[in-house]
Design a protein around this motif. Structure first.
Motif, short mmCIF file in Angstrom:
data_model
loop_
_atom_site.label_atom_id
_atom_site.label_comp_id
_atom_site.label_asym_id
_atom_site.label_seq_id
_atom_site.Cartn_x
_atom_site.Cartn_y
_atom_site.Cartn_z
N GLN A 1 -11.47 22.70 13.49
CA GLN A 1 -10.18 23.20 13.38
C GLN A 1 -9.30 22.11 13.51
N ALA A 2 -9.69 21.05 12.94
CA ALA A 2 -8.82 19.77 12.91
C ALA A 2 -8.78 19.31 11.49
N TYR A 3 -7.83 18.33 11.24
CA TYR A 3 -7.71 17.35 9.91
C TYR A 3 -8.15 16.13 10.35
N GLU A 4 -8.95 15.43 9.28
CA GLU A 4 -9.32 14.31 9.27
C GLU A 4 -8.55 13.23 8.28
N CYS A 5 -8.28 12.16 8.78
CA CYS A 5 -7.67 11.43 7.94
C CYS A 5 -8.58 10.58 6.84
N LYS A 6 -8.30 10.69 5.55
CA LYS A 6 -9.20 10.11 4.50
C LYS A 6 -9.27 8.52 4.60
N ARG A 7 -8.30 8.12 5.18
CA ARG A 7 -8.33 6.54 5.29
C ARG A 7 -8.89 5.77 6.54
N CYS B 1 -2.19 5.70 11.07
CA CYS B 1 -1.86 4.83 9.85
C CYS B 1 -0.86 5.52 8.68
N ASN B 2 -0.38 6.40 9.06
CA ASN B 2 0.63 7.41 8.18
C ASN B 2 0.10 7.77 6.95
N CYS B 3 -1.19 7.75 6.74
CA CYS B 3 -1.72 8.26 5.51
C CYS B 3 -1.49 9.99 5.52
N LYS B 4 -1.16 10.57 4.39
CA LYS B 4 -0.75 11.64 3.98
C LYS B 4 -1.98 12.69 3.59
N GLU B 5 -3.00 11.90 3.22
CA GLU B 5 -4.23 12.83 2.86
C GLU B 5 -5.18 12.95 3.89
N HIS B 6 -5.71 14.44 3.80
CA HIS B 6 -6.48 14.65 4.93
C HIS B 6 -7.61 15.57 4.43
N TYR B 7 -9.00 15.42 5.31
CA TYR B 7 -9.90 16.36 5.02
C TYR B 7 -9.50 17.67 6.20
N TRP B 8 -9.80 18.96 5.72
CA TRP B 8 -9.99 19.92 6.75
C TRP B 8 -11.24 20.14 7.41
#
Length: 317
Positions: free
Chosen positions: A46-52, A34-41
């Motif tokens: 050991q991964a990023y999760e998109c907030k959207r 979704c091209n969102c630039k905000e993530h949880y760690w």
């Protein structure tokens, strides 16, 4: 940085992983869905999760380490050795230093780093006064050409064609014995042939339209004047090469010497990766200890396109 500083800053796997994550956080993470630039760690994953959209991507995803299971410290050691020395460092020697049993994954790791070096340099184009010429680098005969009669000269299957472009600037009142021009940046691109269309396409891609080109009078360069500000082509006697195209031929000579001195039997399909490394380091020759940090940025920014076959270690550098 020197080897002592490297050992202090990156003593173990965790310190390397932490530094890699810091650099990736600084560069920013973009969701592939979704091209969102905000993530949880997610530390446990050991991964990023998109907030959207909640899509996940690993720390290595989208970087030079994508699809690699080698330790972070292997990658950091490789980046350090590739940038700490003026010359080069073979994958075989790196394998020996790391104590890794298999050659293939180490060789692939180094070539992926060379791949992102090239991607980083491709972000920039040459401008101003440009020297341009072609060169022939010695390589292995490709699998497709091995059953054909061996040719001699410029058409030999043992030679790979390379287009060399150097951004140079005339020096006023050069010191005795010094070159009349000062070089800034360099590009070397493997090409399939010396046809005018091939040369012109590469110039359009890597040279600004405002540039002033200097070449010999080869028929391969006849259409270049249509795509740059000016094009000076002339018959250049061999004894005058050092005056008219000084840095192109110095770069060619240095690159050939480095490849022959470090690597063994380079295959033509991989020559571009070795040239990427030579040009990347040449273009950053004044960066000093910052070369490691700059390569780390490239490693985080780009995912490699490198694909390999399985080769014996005697045939790769």
């Amino acid at each position: 940085m020197n080897i002592l500083d490297f050992a202090i800053n990156y003593p173990d796997e965790e310190s390397c992983r932490k530094k890699f994550k810091e650099q990736r956080d600084q560069m920013g993470v973009t969701c592939r869905h979704c091209n969102c630039k905000e993530h949880y760690w997610l530390e446990n994953k050991q991964a990023y999760e998109c907030k959207r959209c909640r899509a996940r991507q690993t720390l290595r995803s989208g970087t030079v380490m994508q699809h690699s299971n080698l330790p972070y410290r292997y990658w950091f050691v490789a980046m350090h050795l590739l940038t700490a020395t003026k010359g080069s460092f073979s994958a075989a020697e790196l394998q020996r230093q790391l104590g890794h049993k298999r050659y293939q994954p180490i060789w692939e790791m180094v070539n992926k780093l060379r791949d992102v070096m090239g991607k980083r340099d491709d972000e920039y184009t040459l401008e101003g006064a440009i020297e341009l010429d072609d060169a022939f680098f010695s390589t292995e005969i490709s699998l497709e050409e091995r059953d054909k009669p061996l040719k001699r000269g410029r058409g030999s299957q043992k030679k790979t064609k390379v287009l060399v472009m150097a951004e140079s600037k005339t020096v006023e009142n050069p010191k005795p014995g010094k070159k009349p021009k000062k070089v800034r940046y360099l590009k070397m691109k493997v090409i399939s042939d010396l046809k005018s269309g091939t040369i012109t396409r590469n110039v359009k891609e890597h040279v600004e339209s405002t540039a002033d080109l200097t070449t010999d009078d080869s028929t391969s360069y006849t259409k270049l004047k249509e795509h740059v500000h000016s094009h000076t082509a002339s018959v250049i006697p061999h004894q005058d090469l050092s005056k008219v195209l000084p840095w192109v031929h110095t770069a060619i000579s240095n690159a050939k010497r480095q490849l022959l001195g470090v690597y063994y039997k380079i295959k033509p399909e991989y020559l571009q990766y070795y040239l990427n490394q030579f040009c990347y380091k040449f273009n950053r020759r004044y960066f000093g200890e910052n070369q490691f940090e700059r390569l780390l940025i490239a490693a985080v920014t780009y995912a490699p396109d490198f694909k390999s076959r399985i080769y014996n270690r005697n045939y790769c550098g």
